[in-house]
Design a protein around this motif. Structure first.
Motif, PDB file in Angstrom:
ATOM      1  N   UNK A 146      51.973  19.401 -50.478  1.00  0.00           N
ATOM      2  CA  UNK A 146      50.767  19.454 -51.309  1.00  0.00           C
ATOM      3  C   UNK A 146      49.646  18.784 -50.521  1.00  0.00           C
ATOM      4  N   UNK A 147      48.544  19.485 -50.352  1.00  0.00           N
ATOM      5  CA  UNK A 147      47.425  18.956 -49.571  1.00  0.00           C
ATOM      6  C   UNK A 147      46.337  18.496 -50.522  1.00  0.00           C
ATOM      7  N   UNK A 148      46.124  17.173 -50.584  1.00  0.00           N
ATOM      8  CA  UNK A 148      45.074  16.625 -51.434  1.00  0.00           C
ATOM      9  C   UNK A 148      45.625  15.697 -52.492  1.00  0.00           C
ATOM     10  N   UNK A 149      45.096  14.465 -52.521  1.00  0.00           N
ATOM     11  CA  UNK A 149      45.591  13.453 -53.433  1.00  0.00           C
ATOM     12  C   UNK A 149      44.599  13.093 -54.518  1.00  0.00           C
TER      13      UNK A 149
ATOM     14  N   UNK B 295      59.469  16.924 -51.968  1.00  0.00           N
ATOM     15  CA  UNK B 295      58.062  17.164 -52.290  1.00  0.00           C
ATOM     16  C   UNK B 295      57.233  16.156 -51.506  1.00  0.00           C
ATOM     17  N   UNK B 296      56.291  16.655 -50.695  1.00  0.00           N
ATOM     18  CA  UNK B 296      55.438  15.779 -49.892  1.00  0.00           C
ATOM     19  C   UNK B 296      53.981  16.029 -50.257  1.00  0.00           C
ATOM     20  N   UNK B 297      53.262  14.962 -50.589  1.00  0.00           N
ATOM     21  CA  UNK B 297      51.823  15.052 -50.848  1.00  0.00           C
ATOM     22  C   UNK B 297      51.091  14.303 -49.737  1.00  0.00           C
TER      23      UNK B 297
ATOM     24  N   UNK C 155      46.623  10.555 -43.999  1.00  0.00           N
ATOM     25  CA  UNK C 155      47.194  11.590 -43.132  1.00  0.00           C
ATOM     26  C   UNK C 155      46.480  12.901 -43.432  1.00  0.00           C
ATOM     27  N   UNK C 156      45.850  13.475 -42.426  1.00  0.00           N
ATOM     28  CA  UNK C 156      45.109  14.724 -42.604  1.00  0.00           C
ATOM     29  C   UNK C 156      45.913  15.892 -42.059  1.00  0.00           C
TER      30      UNK C 156
ATOM     31  N   UNK D  39      47.380  24.057 -52.000  1.00  0.00           N
ATOM     32  CA  UNK D  39      46.030  23.610 -51.649  1.00  0.00           C
ATOM     33  C   UNK D  39      45.404  22.937 -52.870  1.00  0.00           C
ATOM     34  N   UNK D  40      45.431  21.614 -52.884  1.00  0.00           N
ATOM     35  CA  UNK D  40      44.793  20.816 -53.941  1.00  0.00           C
ATOM     36  C   UNK D  40      43.681  19.976 -53.330  1.00  0.00           C
TER      37      UNK D  40
END
Length: 815
Positions: free
Chosen positions: A12-15, A34-36, A175-176, A209-210
């Motif tokens: 998941x990209x975006x916190x 699950x990795x964010x 982390x980007x 994409x979050x």
């Protein structure tokens, strides 16, 4: 150095609040690995500065269901995670300053009752009783929703993140994602880089994409189109006000303002009519918890009105003037779902300032969709596949976003058209129609003639909740089609060629109809899902032994094409969008045959060209393919013309029609005619969660076919019986107007709501379609009840029918 795995089920990209919600809900469904990944710190984009308004009522039943779920979730999160969410049910008031806004609020209140949301209409004095600080001098009334709330946006997100971690998710800040690896239609993994200089790769089965206002950029990395644009969003917070107690959230949309009491201070926020797009050329790399420069001149008109509306603000000092970016989409609905370009890239972003109230439900719905491989219910309002490819254009997004922020609080009039970023997609007949008085609307970027102004009439909309300035124009167009002949442009409808040696077998698998038909035969049909719900409502014309033309609604062309592509399997077919290659003129009405006979030597008799068939003909000096079908319930043809010959064919037909009273017509006429005939509209009357048999479309399903998607669900429903039926309604009073979502009242009880509504000019009253529960009941039982429709709080008696009220046997169509 970040401790990240080399492989995950999902990245998941975006916190922000939505990324945390997706992670939380996936772990609740038992997902492991699950990795964010968050480029900076959780909530540091938009979530941290959100106002935290948490309302229940949205524009549709399912969006309301998601908003209500968010509320319930936030109420319980603190007990689960130990993180205080600040969630309080303080109620909300919306105050109207005009009669038109009051009508809108009364219709919203009626809709709320149909959706099971507690609502009270309130007089100016009743509003004053709940909000003593308000100047009600010109308030006309309003609504009060006692269960609406507010919360702490950052802590809600942090609570969701903690819940996700408790469920086994890895939530990594600083982390980007720098690259997304792809293999044809699938993502294979992401490259990441930490702020400390570390880097790595995570192979994964899914990417979500979050990324909020970075969603457009992340989408490009993943090979998908995510149209959104950041805009500046302003609010002020006062100094502490002595004696200020907890208050409901207050919205005064006619002044573009909302008010929230927070710890003894007042927050005043704005959705101004002309917004300011931000970072059109890209968001600064180091953006984190950043504020944008103040622009007091831009905010001053809002503040001036607010000081009059809330006199205590004149005495209160301003503690904070805040300007922060939020992302907005071209249609003010967020983006959710499986991206059409890829088979394992999911999107949840572009929340248009309602991210906090939406995130709980949106995260739940997306996680369930990912788990099941199918939407849990209709999400058409927000499904990312509604976005057209050109909408990712940055110039378009910058222009449109100046308007969409303000539209949140603008009057939501029926038929209201967007004013910005217009003229992108034009049909070959565009200039011909404009010259003859066409008033254009826009759908999926297409400029479409919605109605025609008379000579001397200003060719533009004058919006209202009552009869608008085009009401009589549409009536004349409607009656021309019913009594004589009308012509309208259907070029925007999607045209998809399906060709190859397996074209017939493929369509027989993906669609409910029978496509083993002669060349030139047209089949009206649905594409079904495994639950028997309707994924697409189309006509399919067999052109040759190996080629078919699938015609779809303009707004769902991409979604319908994607549905076919995802179900190709081992079938040998090529699926191609050819929408722009042909223009289409619909010639409809009792004299449609006379008009075509005047310009073509073709035999248009029932013997040669019966209903449901197509043939190639000459028109004037050109050629066309004519399809004998109708969406208005009259004798008529859709005339398909190669784009290069469209001008000639239009002029030929228009000139020939002058002697017989041919009337140019628009899309509003098509809607008023189709509702008299009881024809369903995809996205309103029929969706992926509406069973094809309950929608009254069983005639289009060939159940004796050995294998097609949804067959088992159709046979099961046939055995079990219907739980609900699509019913047609007509108000007995000719004055009130119906649009959609008005409550259906059966024997005094609300049992549902209208899925669509329009005025039936030939039948002399407003009409609607809607589902009525009928488990264990016969058709006669359904019709034996007494029915009313709740129009803005007034119950109006309605006639009902299960058959089309207009020409029930279709004698006119087959004339």
């Amino acid at each position: 150095m970040p401790d990240l795995p080399s492989q995950a089920r999902v990245v998941i990209i975006g916190g922000g609040v939505i990324g945390c919600s997706v992670a939380y809900h996936l772990t609740k469904l038992g997902w492991k690995d699950v990795v964010l990944l968050e480029r900076k710190q959780l909530t540091s984009g938009t979530t941290w500065h959100a106002a935290g308004l948490i309302a229940q009522l949205r524009a549709t039943a399912n969006m309301t269901k998601l908003a209500k779920y968010s509320q319930e979730l936030y109420g319980n999160l603190e007990a689960e995670t130990g993180v205080a969410t600040g969630f309080k049910r303080v109620g909300s008031i919306t105050a109207a300053l005009t009669s038109e806004r009051l009508e809108e609020l009364r219709r919203q209140a009626a809709m709320a009752r149909a959706f099971g949301v507690e609502v009270e209409e309130a007089s100016p004095d009743e509003i004053k009783g709940r909000y003593e600080h308000l100047n009600i001098e010109d308030v006309t009334g309003g609504v009060y929703l006692p269960l609406d709330g507010q919360g702490d946006p950052a802590n809600i997100a942090l609570a969701l993140a903690k819940g996700a971690r408790q469920g086994g998710a890895k939530v990594q800040e600083r982390v980007a994602v720098t690259h997304i690896a792809r293999d044809v239609r699938r993502v294979t993994g992401v490259d990441w880089q930490g702020e400390d200089g570390s880097s790595g790769h995570i192979a994964c089965d899914h990417v979500v994409n979050c990324a909020g206002m970075w969603g457009h950029e992340v989408g490009r990395m993943a090979g998908v189109n995510v149209p959104l644009q950041a805009c500046e969003h302003f609010y002020i917070v006062t100094e502490a006000i002595t004696g200020l107690q907890q208050l409901p959230v207050l919205r005064v949309p006619d002044e573009c303002a909302y008010y929230k009491e927070d710890a003894g201070k007042m927050l005043l926020g704005a959705f101004e009519p002309n917004a300011k797009p931000w970072a059109v050329d890209g968001i600064p790399k180091d953006f984190e918890f950043d504020q944008l420069p103040e622009d007091f001149d831009h905010f001053e008109p809002i503040l001036e009105a607010a000081v009059n509306r809330m006199p205590m603000l004149a005495e209160a000092g301003i503690h904070t003037f805040f300007n922060g970016p939020e992302s907005f989409t071209p249609d003010d609905a967020y983006h959710l779902g499986l991206a059409p370009e890829m088979d394992n890239v999911w999107v949840a972003c572009g929340f248009n300032s309602i991210g906090i109230q939406s995130a709980g439900g949106a995260g739940m719905a997306l996680a369930q969709w990912m788990q099941d491989g199918a939407k849990p219910f209709d999400l058409g309002d927000v499904d990312i596949s509604r976005m057209q490819p050109f909408m990712g254009n940055k110039t378009y997004l910058a222009a449109r976003s100046t308007e969409t922020l303000g539209l949140l609080y603008a009057d939501h009039f029926p038929y209201r058209q967007k004013a910005t970023a217009r003229g992108v997609r034009r049909t070959p007949f565009h200039s011909h129609l404009i010259e003859r008085g066409a008033v254009m609307g826009e759908l999926a970027g297409w400029e479409r003639a919605n109605w025609f102004a008379r000579a001397g009439q200003t060719p533009e909309y004058e919006y209202s909740w009552s009869r608008q300035n085009f009401f009589d124009n549409v009536r004349e167009e409607h009656m021309a089609v019913r009594e004589n002949v009308g012509m309208y442009d259907m070029s925007s409808f999607g045209k998809i060629r399906v060709e190859g040696r397996d074209a017939e077998a493929f369509l027989n698998y993906v669609g409910g109809g029978n496509y083993s038909v002669p060349n030139g035969k047209i089949v009206y049909t649905q594409f079904l899902n495994d639950r028997g719900g309707i994924e697409a409502d189309v006509t399919v014309t067999r052109l040759t032994e190996t080629a078919y033309l699938v015609v779809t609604p303009a707004a769902t062309r991409l979604a319908d094409q994607t549905w076919m592509q995802r179900n190709v399997g081992d079938f040998n077919v090529v699926i191609t969008d050819v929408t722009a290659g042909e223009g289409v003129l619909a010639v409809m009405g009792p004299r449609a045959r006379d008009l075509l006979n005047a310009v073509s030597p073709a035999d248009l008799s029932n013997e040669v060209n019966p209903f449901g068939t197509a043939q190639e003909i000459e028109i004037g000096m050109g050629q066309a393919r004519i399809h004998r079908v109708t969406y208005v319930g009259e004798l008529g043809w859709e005339v398909y013309v190669s784009a290069d010959q469209c001008g000639h064919v239009f002029e030929t037909l228009h000139d020939a029609g002058q002697g017989m009273g041919l009337k140019l017509c628009g899309m509003h006429m098509m809607d008023t005619c189709r509702i008299e005939k009881g024809f369903r509209h995809f996205g309103h009357d029929i969706t992926c969660e509406d069973h094809v048999l309950e929608a009254g479309l069983g005639f289009a399903v060939k159940k004796d076919k050995p294998s097609f998607i949804g067959r088992d669900a159709v046979l099961r429903k046939q055995d079990e019986g219907l739980d609900t039926r699509m019913v047609q309604f007509k108000l007995t009073d000719p004055e009130p107007l119906l649009y959609h979502n008005e409550p259906i009242v059966r024997d005094g009880q609300i049992v549902g709501y209208l899925s669509s509504g329009a005025y039936g000019h030939a039948l002399g009253g407003a009409m609607g379609l809607g589902y009525v529960p009928c488990k264990g009941q016969t058709a006669a039982d359904v019709l034996a009840s007494g029915y009313e429709i709740d129009v803005a709080g007034t119950r109006v008696k309605a006639e009902v029918s299960l058959k089309p009220m207009y020409d029930p046997k279709s004698d006119r169509v087959k004339a």
